[in-house]
Design a protein around this motif. Structure first.
Motif, PDB file in Angstrom:
ATOM      1  N   GLY A  70      -3.817 -14.145  -5.502  1.00 11.42           N
ATOM      2  CA  GLY A  70      -2.479 -14.973  -5.879  1.00 11.42           C
ATOM      3  C   GLY A  70      -1.602 -14.220  -7.000  1.00 11.42           C
ATOM      4  N   VAL A  71      -1.363 -12.859  -6.892  1.00  7.70           N
ATOM      5  CA  VAL A  71      -0.443 -12.486  -8.120  1.00  7.70           C
ATOM      6  C   VAL A  71       0.876 -12.570  -7.489  1.00  7.70           C
ATOM      7  CG1 VAL A  71      -0.166 -10.156  -6.899  1.00  7.70           C
ATOM      8  CG2 VAL A  71      -0.012 -10.267  -9.400  1.00  7.70           C
ATOM      9  N   ASP A  72       1.926 -12.783  -8.444  1.00  2.25           N
ATOM     10  CA  ASP A  72       3.123 -13.127  -8.009  1.00  2.25           C
ATOM     11  C   ASP A  72       4.189 -11.943  -8.000  1.00  2.25           C
ATOM     12  OD1 ASP A  72       3.115 -16.028  -7.899  1.00  2.25           O
ATOM     13  OD2 ASP A  72       2.474 -16.036  -9.823  1.00  2.25           O
ATOM     14  N   GLU A  73       3.815 -11.002  -8.914  1.00  5.66           N
ATOM     15  CA  GLU A  73       4.644  -9.782  -9.191  1.00  5.66           C
ATOM     16  C   GLU A  73       3.909  -8.629  -9.564  1.00  5.66           C
ATOM     17  OE1 GLU A  73       7.906 -10.378 -12.179  1.00  5.66           O
ATOM     18  OE2 GLU A  73       7.474 -12.577 -12.052  1.00  5.66           O
ATOM     19  N   VAL A  74       4.160  -7.485  -9.036  1.00  8.68           N
ATOM     20  CA  VAL A  74       3.331  -6.090  -9.311  1.00  8.68           C
ATOM     21  C   VAL A  74       4.361  -5.132  -9.835  1.00  8.68           C
ATOM     22  CG1 VAL A  74       1.534  -6.508  -7.700  1.00  8.68           C
ATOM     23  CG2 VAL A  74       3.716  -5.152  -7.096  1.00  8.68           C
ATOM     24  N   ILE A  75       4.044  -4.663 -11.004  1.00  7.54           N
ATOM     25  CA  ILE A  75       4.748  -3.644 -11.547  1.00  7.54           C
ATOM     26  C   ILE A  75       4.126  -2.098 -11.581  1.00  7.54           C
ATOM     27  CG2 ILE A  75       5.955  -2.695 -13.516  1.00  7.54           C
ATOM     28  CD1 ILE A  75       5.950  -5.527 -14.582  1.00  7.54           C
ATOM     29  N   PRO A  76       4.712  -0.967 -10.570  1.00  7.09           N
ATOM     30  CA  PRO A  76       3.938   0.121 -10.682  1.00  7.09           C
ATOM     31  C   PRO A  76       4.005   0.751 -11.890  1.00  7.09           C
ATOM     32  CG  PRO A  76       5.831   0.036  -9.084  1.00  7.09           C
ATOM     33  CD  PRO A  76       5.611  -1.474  -9.766  1.00  7.09           C
ATOM     34  N   TRP A  77       3.216   1.452 -12.556  1.00  5.78           N
ATOM     35  CA  TRP A  77       3.102   2.132 -13.835  1.00  5.78           C
ATOM     36  C   TRP A  77       2.828   3.535 -13.881  1.00  5.78           C
ATOM     37  CZ3 TRP A  77      -0.514   1.213 -18.327  1.00  5.78           C
ATOM     38  CH2 TRP A  77      -0.055   1.549 -19.679  1.00  5.78           C
ATOM     39  N   ALA A  78       3.689   4.550 -13.961  1.00  4.95           N
ATOM     40  CA  ALA A  78       3.280   5.902 -14.122  1.00  4.95           C
ATOM     41  C   ALA A  78       2.759   6.119 -15.587  1.00  4.95           C
ATOM     42  CB  ALA A  78       4.280   6.715 -13.787  1.00  4.95           C
ATOM     43  N   ALA A  79       1.661   5.786 -16.013  1.00  8.07           N
ATOM     44  CA  ALA A  79       1.290   5.819 -17.368  1.00  8.07           C
ATOM     45  C   ALA A  79       1.286   7.232 -17.705  1.00  8.07           C
ATOM     46  CB  ALA A  79      -0.300   5.215 -17.555  1.00  8.07           C
ATOM     47  N   GLU A  80       0.888   7.492 -19.090  1.00  5.99           N
ATOM     48  CA  GLU A  80       0.695   8.945 -19.568  1.00  5.99           C
ATOM     49  C   GLU A  80      -0.493   9.646 -18.849  1.00  5.99           C
ATOM     50  OE1 GLU A  80       1.059   8.835 -23.689  1.00  5.99           O
ATOM     51  OE2 GLU A  80       3.250   8.153 -23.792  1.00  5.99           O
ATOM     52  N   ARG A  81      -1.548   9.257 -18.719  1.00  6.80           N
ATOM     53  CA  ARG A  81      -2.635   9.545 -18.400  1.00  6.80           C
ATOM     54  C   ARG A  81      -3.034   9.298 -16.767  1.00  6.80           C
ATOM     55  NH1 ARG A  81      -6.486   7.809 -23.474  1.00  6.80           N
ATOM     56  NH2 ARG A  81      -5.658   9.253 -24.962  1.00  6.80           N
ATOM     57  N   SER A  82      -2.048   9.038 -16.120  1.00  8.70           N
ATOM     58  CA  SER A  82      -2.097   8.711 -14.558  1.00  8.70           C
ATOM     59  C   SER A  82      -2.250  10.171 -14.037  1.00  8.70           C
ATOM     60  CB  SER A  82      -1.042   8.094 -14.121  1.00  8.70           C
ATOM     61  OG  SER A  82      -0.982   6.512 -14.391  1.00  8.70           O
ATOM     62  N   ILE A  83      -3.157  10.279 -12.912  1.00 10.53           N
ATOM     63  CA  ILE A  83      -3.265  11.496 -12.253  1.00 10.53           C
ATOM     64  C   ILE A  83      -2.238  11.284 -11.303  1.00 10.53           C
ATOM     65  CG2 ILE A  83      -4.755  12.885 -10.918  1.00 10.53           C
ATOM     66  CD1 ILE A  83      -7.334  11.888 -12.857  1.00 10.53           C
ATOM     67  N   ALA A  84      -2.191  10.444 -10.700  1.00  7.77           N
ATOM     68  CA  ALA A  84      -1.199  10.138  -9.471  1.00  7.77           C
ATOM     69  C   ALA A  84       0.256   9.878  -9.842  1.00  7.77           C
ATOM     70  CB  ALA A  84      -1.710   9.104  -8.575  1.00  7.77           C
ATOM     71  N   ASP A  85       1.179  10.476  -8.966  1.00 11.37           N
ATOM     72  CA  ASP A  85       2.638  10.090  -9.457  1.00 11.37           C
ATOM     73  C   ASP A  85       3.449   9.917  -8.388  1.00 11.37           C
ATOM     74  OD1 ASP A  85       4.604   9.689 -11.404  1.00 11.37           O
ATOM     75  OD2 ASP A  85       4.814  12.059 -11.793  1.00 11.37           O
ATOM     76  N   TRP A  86       4.633   9.270  -8.706  1.00  9.60           N
ATOM     77  CA  TRP A  86       5.554   8.982  -7.578  1.00  9.60           C
ATOM     78  C   TRP A  86       6.906  10.191  -7.864  1.00  9.60           C
ATOM     79  CZ3 TRP A  86       7.050   3.298  -6.635  1.00  9.60           C
ATOM     80  CH2 TRP A  86       5.613   2.615  -6.307  1.00  9.60           C
ATOM     81  N   PRO A  87       6.751  11.359  -7.357  1.00 10.70           N
ATOM     82  CA  PRO A  87       7.668  12.085  -7.613  1.00 10.70           C
ATOM     83  C   PRO A  87       9.082  11.861  -7.037  1.00 10.70           C
ATOM     84  CG  PRO A  87       6.012  13.093  -5.798  1.00 10.70           C
ATOM     85  CD  PRO A  87       5.505  11.908  -6.538  1.00 10.70           C
ATOM     86  N   ALA A  88      10.149  12.342  -7.340  1.00  7.90           N
ATOM     87  CA  ALA A  88      11.383  11.771  -7.176  1.00  7.90           C
ATOM     88  C   ALA A  88      11.541  11.946  -5.425  1.00  7.90           C
ATOM     89  CB  ALA A  88      12.403  12.576  -7.797  1.00  7.90           C
ATOM     90  N   LYS A  89      11.367  12.889  -4.852  1.00  9.44           N
ATOM     91  CA  LYS A  89      11.535  12.997  -3.406  1.00  9.44           C
ATOM     92  C   LYS A  89      10.621  12.477  -2.788  1.00  9.44           C
ATOM     93  CE  LYS A  89       8.298  17.050  -3.099  1.00  9.44           C
ATOM     94  NZ  LYS A  89       8.364  18.595  -2.599  1.00  9.44           N
ATOM     95  N   LYS A  90       9.340  11.610  -3.225  1.00 11.20           N
ATOM     96  CA  LYS A  90       8.766  10.677  -2.392  1.00 11.20           C
ATOM     97  C   LYS A  90       8.559   9.386  -2.987  1.00 11.20           C
ATOM     98  CE  LYS A  90       5.308  14.421  -1.040  1.00 11.20           C
ATOM     99  NZ  LYS A  90       3.735  14.703  -1.270  1.00 11.20           N
ATOM    100  N   LYS A  91       9.544   9.191  -4.096  1.00 11.46           N
ATOM    101  CA  LYS A  91       9.484   7.734  -4.569  1.00 11.46           C
ATOM    102  C   LYS A  91       9.495   6.636  -3.552  1.00 11.46           C
ATOM    103  CE  LYS A  91      11.627   5.184  -8.487  1.00 11.46           C
ATOM    104  NZ  LYS A  91      12.532   5.099  -9.191  1.00 11.46           N
ATOM    105  N   ASP A  92      10.691   6.846  -2.706  1.00  7.94           N
ATOM    106  CA  ASP A  92      10.929   5.593  -1.994  1.00  7.94           C
ATOM    107  C   ASP A  92      10.162   5.479  -0.860  1.00  7.94           C
ATOM    108  OD1 ASP A  92      13.610   5.339  -3.271  1.00  7.94           O
ATOM    109  OD2 ASP A  92      14.453   6.649  -1.747  1.00  7.94           O
ATOM    110  N   LYS A  93       9.296   6.653  -0.278  1.00 10.86           N
ATOM    111  CA  LYS A  93       8.034   6.600   0.563  1.00 10.86           C
ATOM    112  C   LYS A  93       7.231   5.771   0.015  1.00 10.86           C
ATOM    113  CE  LYS A  93       5.475   9.284   3.889  1.00 10.86           C
ATOM    114  NZ  LYS A  93       5.239  10.668   4.362  1.00 10.86           N
ATOM    115  N   LEU A  94       6.814   6.178  -1.180  1.00 11.25           N
ATOM    116  CA  LEU A  94       5.537   5.621  -2.013  1.00 11.25           C
ATOM    117  C   LEU A  94       5.660   4.121  -2.216  1.00 11.25           C
ATOM    118  CD1 LEU A  94       4.772   8.728  -3.912  1.00 11.25           C
ATOM    119  CD2 LEU A  94       3.138   7.724  -1.862  1.00 11.25           C
ATOM    120  N   ALA A  95       6.859   3.702  -2.681  1.00  9.79           N
ATOM    121  CA  ALA A  95       7.411   2.530  -2.995  1.00  9.79           C
ATOM    122  C   ALA A  95       7.320   1.388  -1.627  1.00  9.79           C
ATOM    123  CB  ALA A  95       8.913   2.234  -3.317  1.00  9.79           C
ATOM    124  N   ALA A  96       7.822   2.200  -0.547  1.00 11.76           N
ATOM    125  CA  ALA A  96       7.690   1.443   0.787  1.00 11.76           C
ATOM    126  C   ALA A  96       6.007   1.218   1.110  1.00 11.76           C
ATOM    127  CB  ALA A  96       8.318   2.228   1.895  1.00 11.76           C
TER     128      ALA A  96
END
Length: 253
Positions: A104-130
């Motif tokens: 039942g979550v209403d909103e999600v906020i993707p967070w690239a934390a300082e210690r996150s191993i995964a990331d959304w690089p600029a060239k893949k950001k839209d694809k990963l957001a989709a």
């Protein structure tokens, strides 16, 4: 038994007594996969709260017509429930948003934390957001929701605080915390007489944990570090566990 549920923005145009025709976006799954035909019933939702129920009059692989018998609208509940989910390897972040959508979550906020191993690089950001959007939609349909969770833009590091507001009650799931989430929620429920928060936010860090700088920034805007329980949960399951506790505390479960 719950009826099958499909998604179409056309649902927002429905009127009881109308025969509404949907294209391949609905027919492709309803007819080809579910084998629905004339006389069968199903629901169509627009993701913004509208739910249309009706009976199939004609059906083909490319088009299905629905005789609309009911149109309802789901309203957002207050407080809304927000998951801040740190990016995680192995699609654990996707597992997290899938499970919390079903809960039942209403909103999600993707967070690239300082210690996150995964990331959304600029060239893949839209694809990963989709990809996140697709998971949210599929999970919402699976759980037969009329209102789909909204996805915020990616935030990075201590910049997370910019996505949070003064009217939010923010709880940071942290293994060194002494206050349990169950206790914090109980105290929040008691304090609501003075004014309920608009959102309850659960912050889930990455595999390597939330950095000191990030924790300090969150505490600085009034966030409360909390402990779920005696065991350490993965990033994929912590948010779901916390959300179940929150739903129960609010009396919704």
């Amino acid at each position: 038994m719950s009826l099958p549920v499909f998604f179409s923005t056309t649902a927002a145009e429905a009127v009881v007594g109308q025969v509404l025709t949907f294209g391949e976006d609905v027919a492709g799954h309803a007819v080809r996969v579910r084998r629905l035909g004339p006389g069968d019933e199903f629901d169509v939702v627009d993701g913004a709260g509208v739910r249309v129920r009706g009976t199939v009059t004609t059906a083909s692989a490319n088009e299905v017509a629905l005789d609309v018998s009911a149109v309802t609208r789901a309203e957002s509940e207050v407080p809304s429930l927000v998951l801040v989910q740190a990016l995680a390897k192995g699609d654990r972040d996707l597992q997290a948003i899938e499970a919390t959508t079903e809960i039942g979550v209403d909103e999600v906020i993707p967070w690239a934390a300082e210690r996150s191993i995964a990331d959304w690089p600029a060239k893949k950001k839209d694809k990963l957001a989709a990809k996140w959007d697709n998971v949210l939609r599929a999970a919402a349909l699976q759980s037969r929701r009329s209102l789909f969770p909204s996805r915020h833009e990616l935030v990075r590091g201590t910049g997370l605080v910019s996505a949070l507001g003064e009217s939010d009650s923010v709880f940071v799931l942290h293994e060194t915390a002494e206050l349990r989430l169950s206790q914090a929620l109980s105290e929040l429920s008691t304090a609501q007489e003075a004014g309920a928060p608009k959102r309850i936010v659960l912050v889930v860090g990455p595999e390597g944990g939330i950095s000191d700088a990030e924790l300090d920034a969150l505490v600085g805007i009034g966030a409360t570090p909390v402990l779920l329980g005696p065991t350490i949960l993965r990033s994929s399951s912590a948010g779901a566990a916390g959300l179940v506790m929150t739903q129960n505390s609010l009396g919704r479960w």
